[in-house]
Design an enzyme around this catalytic site. Structure first.
Site, mmCIF file in Angstrom:
data_model
loop_
_atom_site.group_PDB
_atom_site.id
_atom_site.type_symbol
_atom_site.label_atom_id
_atom_site.label_comp_id
_atom_site.label_asym_id
_atom_site.label_seq_id
_atom_site.Cartn_x
_atom_site.Cartn_y
_atom_site.Cartn_z
ATOM 1 N N HIS A 26 42.441 28.286 43.701
ATOM 2 C CA HIS A 26 41.448 28.888 42.820
ATOM 3 C C HIS A 26 40.034 28.492 43.220
ATOM 4 O O HIS A 26 39.835 27.521 43.927
ATOM 5 C CB HIS A 26 41.706 28.531 41.356
ATOM 6 N N ARG A 30 31.230 27.955 36.584
ATOM 7 C CA ARG A 30 30.861 27.474 35.258
ATOM 8 C C ARG A 30 30.254 28.639 34.492
ATOM 9 O O ARG A 30 29.438 29.381 35.045
ATOM 10 C CB ARG A 30 29.853 26.336 35.368
ATOM 11 N N GLU A 93 38.913 30.334 38.129
ATOM 12 C CA GLU A 93 38.801 29.373 37.024
ATOM 13 C C GLU A 93 37.401 29.469 36.450
ATOM 14 O O GLU A 93 36.412 29.325 37.170
ATOM 15 C CB GLU A 93 39.047 27.948 37.525
ATOM 16 N N ASN A 97 31.495 24.298 29.571
ATOM 17 C CA ASN A 97 31.054 23.005 29.054
ATOM 18 C C ASN A 97 30.507 23.247 27.652
ATOM 19 O O ASN A 97 29.579 24.047 27.469
ATOM 20 C CB ASN A 97 29.988 22.398 29.969
ATOM 21 N N HIS A 120 29.197 34.157 46.594
ATOM 22 C CA HIS A 120 29.832 35.171 45.755
ATOM 23 C C HIS A 120 31.349 35.019 45.777
ATOM 24 O O HIS A 120 31.899 34.320 46.608
ATOM 25 C CB HIS A 120 29.458 36.580 46.234
ATOM 26 N N GLU A 166 31.219 40.588 45.148
ATOM 27 C CA GLU A 166 31.291 41.607 46.190
ATOM 28 C C GLU A 166 32.435 42.557 45.858
ATOM 29 O O GLU A 166 33.491 42.129 45.393
ATOM 30 C CB GLU A 166 31.538 40.946 47.543
#
Length: 179
Positions: A26, A30, A93, A97, A120, A166
């Site tokens: 993965h 964030r 993923e 936070n 990207h 992309e």
């Protein structure tokens, strides 16, 4: 003789046997607002949430998304699904936070503004023209359309946090990078 790898300076001729079975599972981004990002990736890109892991003692949650093949089955048992998720390829993923969603001035660096770093993620699509129409219909912001610039048949859009995505159709790229 079957293809093993292209050769470039710096490439190891033969992978060490100790790396047999290693695979990229993965990539992590964030996100400021998980609800907004989950809506975007599920609605616009058809990704499904495989597993959410909460770490309240560390003030973050992880969301593991994938674009599943039609008929692909995912284990229902939570423990088995967690193990299955971490054995796949092409997982996204999203890390949230806690508290970032309520701070109006908070934003993450997209990697493309100075200083550049991360660039990207990429989605391969079966029909680039249909994908562009879908993205337009969903009011997704384009950084570059397929007909723009010197690199044709490749588009870039942004997600809610400004990360670049992309978009390409593999069938159109057989001559990419060839003079």
């Amino acid at each position: 003789m079957s293809f093993k790898t292209e050769h470039q300076p710096g490439m190891t001729e033969t992978p060490a046997p100790q790396t047999r079975g290693f695979r990229l599972n993965h990539s992590m981004l964030r996100v400021k607002d998980p609800e907004r990002s989950l809506a975007f990736y599920s609605r616009v890109f058809g990704m499904r949430l495989l597993r959410k892991l909460d770490f309240p003692e560390l003030d973050f949650s992880l969301y593991f998304l994938a674009a599943l093949d039609e008929g692909e089955t995912v284990p229902e048992d939570v423990g088995e699904r967690t193990r299955w998720t971490f054995s796949q390829r092409g997982i996204l993923e999203l890390t949230h936070n806690y508290g970032t969603e309520i701070d109006p001035d908070f934003h993450y660096h997209d990697g493309n503004a100075e200083p550049q770093g991360f660039g990207h993620i990429c989605f391969a699509v079966p029909d680039l023209d249909a994908a562009v129409k879908w993205l337009d219909d969903n009011q997704v912001r384009f950084v570059k359309r397929p007909e723009d610039g010197a690199l044709k048949d490749v588009a870039f859009v942004t997600d809610p946090d400004g990360y670049w995505i992309e978009i390409l159709e593999p069938a159109r790229l057989g001559r990419l990078g060839q003079t």
